[in-house]
Motif scaffolding. Sequence first.
Motif, PDB file in Angstrom:
ATOM      1  N   ASP A  41       3.627   1.897   2.129  1.00 31.11           N
ATOM      2  CA  ASP A  41       3.625   1.801   1.457  1.00 31.11           C
ATOM      3  C   ASP A  41       3.251   2.852   0.257  1.00 31.11           C
ATOM      4  OD1 ASP A  41       4.079   4.421   3.027  1.00 31.11           O
ATOM      5  OD2 ASP A  41       2.447   4.813   3.439  1.00 31.11           O
ATOM      6  N   ASP A  67       7.035   4.182   8.211  1.00 32.94           N
ATOM      7  CA  ASP A  67       6.261   3.891   8.870  1.00 32.94           C
ATOM      8  C   ASP A  67       6.158   2.946  10.305  1.00 32.94           C
ATOM      9  OD1 ASP A  67       4.335   4.499   6.873  1.00 32.94           O
ATOM     10  OD2 ASP A  67       5.021   2.759   6.037  1.00 32.94           O
ATOM     11  N   ASP A 110       9.527   1.308   4.955  1.00 30.73           N
ATOM     12  CA  ASP A 110       8.561   1.932   4.440  1.00 30.73           C
ATOM     13  C   ASP A 110       7.353   0.588   3.953  1.00 30.73           C
ATOM     14  OD1 ASP A 110       6.727   3.799   3.281  1.00 30.73           O
ATOM     15  OD2 ASP A 110       7.916   3.446   1.353  1.00 30.73           O
ATOM     16  N   GLY A 125       5.216   5.375  12.907  1.00 28.32           N
ATOM     17  CA  GLY A 125       5.262   6.802  12.652  1.00 28.32           C
ATOM     18  C   GLY A 125       6.966   7.512  11.993  1.00 28.32           C
TER      19      GLY A 125
END
Length: 520
Positions: free
Chosen positions: A94, A100, A92, A158
């Motif tokens: 963010d 992500d 991750d 994603g």
Amino acid sequence: MPFTKKTAKFAMTASVAALIASTAGASSHREAPGITEQPKVDASDFYMFRSYEAGRGDYVTFIANYIPLQAPYGGPNYFTMDPDAIYEIHIDNDGDAVEDVTFQFDFNNELANDGAGIALQIGDATVAIPLRTAGPITGAASDPLNEIETYTLTHIAGDRRSGTANPVTGAGGATSFAKPLDNIGTKTIPDYAGYANSLIHDVTIPGCDVGGKVFVGQRAEAFAVNLGEVFDLINLVPLEGSIENSRSNDDLVDRFNVTSLALEVPIACVTGDGNGVIGAWTTASLPQGEVEDPSPTYASTSQYGGAYVQQSRLSAPLVNELVIGLPDKDLFNAAEPTQDSALATYVTNPTLPALVDILFRDALGATDNIAPSNLPRQDLVTAFLTGFPGVNQQATVTGSEMMRLNTAIPATPRDAQSPFGVVAEDLAGFPNGRRPGDDTVDIALRVVMGALCHPLPLGAELGIEGAVEDTDSDLINLGLCAPEDAPVGNAPFIDGAPISAAELQDVFPYLNTPLPGATN
């Protein structure tokens, strides 16, 4: 993100506070009832750090260890990965506690000779051999390997299940990578280090301008702990001077192996548009449905189907063993970081200090509760679930249990590393990520009973005005609790099983060559 001397105060706070909830014990070996039934998907340790191999400072290394407690002599089938499972490292970048980037490992095991295996002519019959190899292994294409283990590596941008998936490729665009045979012994594999190193693969990662490295294979255990004594209701006197600090006390290092999924990635390929702090965790998943085959074959003993269901999860060490209560251990393994608020009470009101009080109040000559009294533990919420501003807190803050690494803090060379990490002014160590030589156990034993509540000699290192190193003016209290909150917080607790980076390699994949099953 920029890093200055002043922000070290936050890093120090993160280090000592995070460790309160992670006292001595195996990092994540058989940590929940359910995972004991699925040892091939049992995660044991997760390491994440800026690479300290010379010339690799622009990379971050991830090492996800699986299948704990591998006896070196544990043949004849040894420790292959589960071809029905998928193993993943999630990142991750963010701060929303959602992956992500995911790196997904998928394994395939095949017998030689197109699945028939190596066979010998015995009289008038051709008979398959029972072993994984029919002779010495050197890494040559002609090696008589009977079982061949390979894997694919997929980069997913994603969501781990619905995101954009592309293969990570090797030399000549290859999408399949060889995994070395476990270290059966010195007769089977005379030069295991050379053999394994030949299977460190240079890779091209989708979306990255610079390549990385991958290695999957057996390694020597690097997590040091006095395992048997600790889980026998801490059957030792855990104080410096009362127990010898010696490798002879260690129940893991130099006794067992693990299987490592090691990946080195350019920092620029994992930070995205965030502030340079990444959060990461590793998982293993199996298909939802399993039906046992009454006529099993090598290729299939069960039939699997349905969506993947997460079986194992790991980021910071020791959380599931010694923080999460027994009723919820399997739930934690199945949960995603966005769901961690449901288990927050285990962090704000930890039971472990109370257990230590029950066991050691009399031994320490105390007349009252020796567990820290600063409840609820909002310091642990910051350390475990949000990170600290200016050091390991992401631009967006979402409460979740992840290992966090500030990729802007330079790596410390191996020979300059302290096993106590940030606590000892080595800002590239735990809990700013975790390196194999970080000794979380000794720090945890001291901090669990409140070392953070007492003045610490860190004023000069933390940029406190007027502080002079190694003088009384250097002693500071970080302000998270007071000495009276922790009556034995300044006791020199140890478990007697040390570890340091000097015992490990300083090149990828960092963990040592696995112990051989035989050395005659």
